[in-house]
Scaffold this motif. Structure first.
Motif, PDB file in Angstrom:
ATOM      1  N   LEU A 104       0.804  -1.224   0.000  1.00 18.22           N
ATOM      2  CA  LEU A 104       0.000   0.000   0.000  1.00 18.22           C
ATOM      3  C   LEU A 104       0.835   1.272   0.000  1.00 18.22           C
ATOM      4  O   LEU A 104       0.346   2.327  -0.388  1.00 18.22           O
ATOM      5  CB  LEU A 104      -0.965  -0.001   1.191  1.00 18.22           C
ATOM      6  N   ARG A 105       2.074   1.185   0.434  1.00 17.92           N
ATOM      7  CA  ARG A 105       2.911   2.388   0.373  1.00 17.92           C
ATOM      8  C   ARG A 105       3.232   2.764  -1.068  1.00 17.92           C
ATOM      9  O   ARG A 105       3.734   3.855  -1.342  1.00 17.92           O
ATOM     10  CB  ARG A 105       4.182   2.190   1.183  1.00 17.92           C
ATOM     11  N   LYS A 106       2.951   1.843  -2.004  1.00 19.90           N
ATOM     12  CA  LYS A 106       3.161   2.113  -3.423  1.00 19.90           C
ATOM     13  C   LYS A 106       1.952   2.800  -4.063  1.00 19.90           C
ATOM     14  O   LYS A 106       2.023   3.184  -5.226  1.00 19.90           O
ATOM     15  CB  LYS A 106       3.413   0.789  -4.172  1.00 19.90           C
ATOM     16  N   TYR A 107       0.854   2.927  -3.313  1.00 21.81           N
ATOM     17  CA  TYR A 107      -0.352   3.454  -3.939  1.00 21.81           C
ATOM     18  C   TYR A 107      -0.178   4.866  -4.495  1.00 21.81           C
ATOM     19  O   TYR A 107      -0.686   5.150  -5.593  1.00 21.81           O
ATOM     20  CB  TYR A 107      -1.529   3.410  -2.958  1.00 21.81           C
ATOM     21  N   PRO A 108       0.509   5.783  -3.806  1.00 21.39           N
ATOM     22  CA  PRO A 108       0.723   7.108  -4.420  1.00 21.39           C
ATOM     23  C   PRO A 108       1.453   7.016  -5.758  1.00 21.39           C
ATOM     24  O   PRO A 108       1.126   7.748  -6.696  1.00 21.39           O
ATOM     25  CB  PRO A 108       1.563   7.849  -3.369  1.00 21.39           C
ATOM     26  N   HIS A 109       2.440   6.116  -5.873  1.00 24.28           N
ATOM     27  CA  HIS A 109       3.124   5.944  -7.146  1.00 24.28           C
ATOM     28  C   HIS A 109       2.174   5.380  -8.195  1.00 24.28           C
ATOM     29  O   HIS A 109       2.202   5.790  -9.363  1.00 24.28           O
ATOM     30  CB  HIS A 109       4.324   5.008  -6.973  1.00 24.28           C
ATOM     31  N   PHE A 110       1.347   4.437  -7.776  1.00 22.04           N
ATOM     32  CA  PHE A 110       0.361   3.872  -8.702  1.00 22.04           C
ATOM     33  C   PHE A 110      -0.579   4.961  -9.217  1.00 22.04           C
ATOM     34  O   PHE A 110      -0.878   5.029 -10.418  1.00 22.04           O
ATOM     35  CB  PHE A 110      -0.440   2.782  -8.001  1.00 22.04           C
ATOM     36  N   GLN A 111      -1.030   5.830  -8.335  1.00 15.85           N
ATOM     37  CA  GLN A 111      -1.905   6.936  -8.748  1.00 15.85           C
ATOM     38  C   GLN A 111      -1.214   7.822  -9.787  1.00 15.85           C
ATOM     39  O   GLN A 111      -1.811   8.193 -10.797  1.00 15.85           O
ATOM     40  CB  GLN A 111      -2.299   7.783  -7.533  1.00 15.85           C
ATOM     41  N   ASP A 112       0.024   8.158  -9.514  1.00 12.70           N
ATOM     42  CA  ASP A 112       0.764   9.036 -10.420  1.00 12.70           C
ATOM     43  C   ASP A 112       0.925   8.404 -11.799  1.00 12.70           C
ATOM     44  O   ASP A 112       0.729   9.060 -12.833  1.00 12.70           O
ATOM     45  CB  ASP A 112       2.139   9.361  -9.838  1.00 12.70           C
ATOM     46  N   ILE A 113       1.302   7.125 -11.829  1.00 11.64           N
ATOM     47  CA  ILE A 113       1.475   6.438 -13.111  1.00 11.64           C
ATOM     48  C   ILE A 113       0.140   6.315 -13.830  1.00 11.64           C
ATOM     49  O   ILE A 113       0.052   6.456 -15.052  1.00 11.64           O
ATOM     50  CB  ILE A 113       2.113   5.049 -12.889  1.00 11.64           C
ATOM     51  N   HIS A 114      -0.924   6.083 -13.073  1.00 11.44           N
ATOM     52  CA  HIS A 114      -2.263   5.992 -13.651  1.00 11.44           C
ATOM     53  C   HIS A 114      -2.648   7.302 -14.331  1.00 11.44           C
ATOM     54  O   HIS A 114      -3.232   7.303 -15.418  1.00 11.44           O
ATOM     55  CB  HIS A 114      -3.261   5.661 -12.539  1.00 11.44           C
ATOM     56  N   VAL A 115      -2.315   8.421 -13.694  1.00  6.31           N
ATOM     57  CA  VAL A 115      -2.589   9.729 -14.293  1.00  6.31           C
ATOM     58  C   VAL A 115      -1.782   9.898 -15.577  1.00  6.31           C
ATOM     59  O   VAL A 115      -2.281  10.413 -16.582  1.00  6.31           O
ATOM     60  CB  VAL A 115      -2.269  10.859 -13.296  1.00  6.31           C
TER      61      VAL A 115
ATOM     62  N   GLY B  72      -1.083  17.695 -21.394  1.00  5.32           N
ATOM     63  CA  GLY B  72      -0.533  16.355 -21.269  1.00  5.32           C
ATOM     64  C   GLY B  72       0.942  16.379 -20.916  1.00  5.32           C
ATOM     65  O   GLY B  72       1.416  15.581 -20.095  1.00  5.32           O
ATOM     66  N   THR B  73       1.685  17.276 -21.537  1.00  6.39           N
ATOM     67  CA  THR B  73       3.112  17.407 -21.231  1.00  6.39           C
ATOM     68  C   THR B  73       3.333  17.726 -19.764  1.00  6.39           C
ATOM     69  O   THR B  73       4.193  17.140 -19.098  1.00  6.39           O
ATOM     70  CB  THR B  73       3.743  18.511 -22.098  1.00  6.39           C
ATOM     71  N   ILE B  74       2.547  18.654 -19.241  1.00 12.35           N
ATOM     72  CA  ILE B  74       2.705  19.059 -17.837  1.00 12.35           C
ATOM     73  C   ILE B  74       2.376  17.898 -16.897  1.00 12.35           C
ATOM     74  O   ILE B  74       3.081  17.663 -15.901  1.00 12.35           O
ATOM     75  CB  ILE B  74       1.827  20.281 -17.542  1.00 12.35           C
ATOM     76  N   PHE B  75       1.315  17.142 -17.196  1.00 10.50           N
ATOM     77  CA  PHE B  75       0.994  15.965 -16.390  1.00 10.50           C
ATOM     78  C   PHE B  75       2.167  14.985 -16.379  1.00 10.50           C
ATOM     79  O   PHE B  75       2.578  14.491 -15.327  1.00 10.50           O
ATOM     80  CB  PHE B  75      -0.250  15.259 -16.947  1.00 10.50           C
ATOM     81  N   LEU B  76       2.683  14.676 -17.554  1.00 15.75           N
ATOM     82  CA  LEU B  76       3.772  13.715 -17.655  1.00 15.75           C
ATOM     83  C   LEU B  76       5.032  14.232 -16.954  1.00 15.75           C
ATOM     84  O   LEU B  76       5.730  13.474 -16.270  1.00 15.75           O
ATOM     85  CB  LEU B  76       4.068  13.417 -19.127  1.00 15.75           C
ATOM     86  N   TRP B  77       5.325  15.504 -17.127  1.00 19.13           N
ATOM     87  CA  TRP B  77       6.518  16.104 -16.525  1.00 19.13           C
ATOM     88  C   TRP B  77       6.452  16.008 -15.002  1.00 19.13           C
ATOM     89  O   TRP B  77       7.427  15.629 -14.340  1.00 19.13           O
ATOM     90  CB  TRP B  77       6.607  17.575 -16.953  1.00 19.13           C
TER      91      TRP B  77
END
Length: 472
Positions: free
Chosen positions: A55-66, A222-227
């Protein structure tokens, strides 16, 4: 009759594929052991608690999902008449391939014939989907939705095998996926594009293969999200100090690439003005170029240097290489994935080879075996009675730094070869008579597959609104 590719039968086939996935998930998957209720108290203490691990990976999962569902989607909306398809098909393709990626990647992780599913698997599926979306960028506006889905199904199967080969058998260091994700997705897509290449007289940018003021602003979102979220993409698969170094190095590399992009864009563009294509894409090249080395001790100086170099080669690629590839090889690369993902990924592999060559215990201490698993010496804990490693690794354990560096180059070479051959075969399937292909007048247009507001109705509505305002 173009059966699988026609609008009705093609989507019916898609529904069948979804039903098959449901059946496979029903018989071949289950929650990972740590997510199931523990009935035996003696076993309970040996099972890691999810709240303290996955579960400590969930913030990373959220970011990659975005990144997958928003970043890639908006980035590809730069075409002035292809916004519905860029964003909508991004959602459809990603939703399909993440299911398939869980299955295909899970085939290499099965326990007693069952694929264990945890948050880690979802992160891996999102990362795998990124490879397909990169390939989609090379073909943007030149394929039907069904062609994209067929490509995604084939690509994920090959991707999973290559990922296992490079990370588990070759034991290449590739935390950020520059080799296994970016290089694979870019050259797979370019190989498909080569097979679908237009006739020589049509090997030029299409009439609608351009942007508008509003579509470029949309793509910039999209660029800003990815950046913003790229540090999470590069650091999601590691923990502790490795993860923090990956975040820092990615952050600095992106910053260096951004400054280099703006400077070089002004130098090489017409009338020495900034080019939005460069800003939307080359500013992200630093995140790709640092991917394979982001968790290494490359020093902040090294991270910035890698980012600047990546930004420079990416801008040069967009300015000179992409037009040359189109005119000479007839390979259409709508989003310029070769410049954003392909070349920076190769650059990352080269740097990973250099840094691996000089890696040793004095520099990395006990973390050397974690970062470069094949550089550890076989010991009783990881060997059989005959002294051979339990896990088969190409080239074996006990590698020197120079040998590990050679295997890093081997990994990028194998990945490119597998991606190109797989892409060529996939392209051959996509251009078969049974699969519908776009006509020239349908390229880069939404209305071939979407209900779109007509130009006339839009103009009338705008005119009526203006008249009402004037009367008021």
């Amino acid at each position: 009759m173009h059966t699988p590719g026609s609008s009705v039968s093609g989507y019916a086939l898609l529904l069948v594929v979804q039903v098959v996935f449901i059946i496979v998930f029903g018989f071949c998957t289950d929650y990972a052991k740590e997510l199931l209720p523990v009935k035996n108290e003696t076993v309970k203490a040996t099972i890691e608690v999810p709240e303290a691990s996955n579960l400590r990976k969930y913030p990373h999962f959220q970011d990659i999902h975005v990144m997958i569902f928003a970043g890639f989607a908006f980035l590809m909306t730069f075409l002035k008449r292809y916004g519905f398809s860029a964003s909508g098909l991004n959602l459809l393709v990603a939703s399909l391939v993440i299911q398939w990626a869980i299955i295909m990647r899970g085939c290499y992780e099965m326990e007693d014939g069952i694929i264990p599913i945890s948050l880690q698997n979802l992160i891996g599926a999102d990362i795998a989907a990124a490879a397909v979306l990169i390939s989609m960028g090379a073909l943007l506006g030149r394929t039907t939705p069904i062609q994209l889905l067929i490509m995604g199904i084939i690509e994920i199967a090959i991707f999973a095998g290559n990922e296992y080969l490079q990370l588990e058998l070759v034991k290449a260091a590739d935390v950020g996926g520059s080799i296994t994700v970016h290089a694979f997705g870019a050259y797979f897509g370019l190989a498909v594009s080569f097979m679908l290449r237009p006739k020589k007289e049509l090997a030029k940018a299409g009439l609608l293969e351009g942007s508008s003021y509003n579509s470029d602003i949309s793509a910039m979102i999209g660029t800003i999200f990815l950046w913003i979220f790229w540090p999470s993409f590069n650091s999601a698969l590691v923990d502790g100090a490795d993860q923090e170094r990956a975040i820092i190095n990615t952050y600095l590399s992106l910053a260096g690439a951004t400054v280099a992009t703006f400077v070089l864009s002004a130098l090489v563009s017409h009338e020495h003005k900034l080019d939005m294509v460069h800003v939307q894409n080359s500013t992200l090249a630093g995140g790709v170029a640092v991917g394979s080395i982001c968790n290494l001790l490359i020093h902040p100086f090294g991270a910035l240097t890698v980012g600047v170099i990546a930004g420079v080669i990416s801008v040069f690629g967009y300015r000179y290489l992409t037009p040359a590839i189109l005119s000479n090889l007839r390979i259409a690369d709508t989003c310029g994935v070769h410049n954003l993902h392909g070349m920076p990924a190769v650059l990352s592999a080269i740097f990973s080879s250099i840094y691996a060559t000089f890696a040793n215990h004095d520099t990395y201490g006990t973390s050397l075996a974690t970062i470069f698993p094949a550089m550890q010496n076989p010991s009783p804990s990881n060997s059989t009675e005959m002294g051979e490693p339990l896990e088969y690794v190409i080239g074996g354990y006990g590698r020197s730094g120079a040998k590990q560096g050679a295997f890093q180059l081997m990994a990028i070479g194998l990945t490119m070869a597998i991606a190109i051959v797989g892409g060529l075969l996939t392209g051959l399937i996509l251009k078969s008579p049974s699969v519908r292909q776009l006509e020239e007048h349908e390229l880069h247009k939404d209305d071939a597959f979407w209900e779109t507001p007509s130009e006339e109705s839009t103009t009338t509505t705008t005119t009526n609104a203006s008249n009402e305002t004037a009367h008021q």
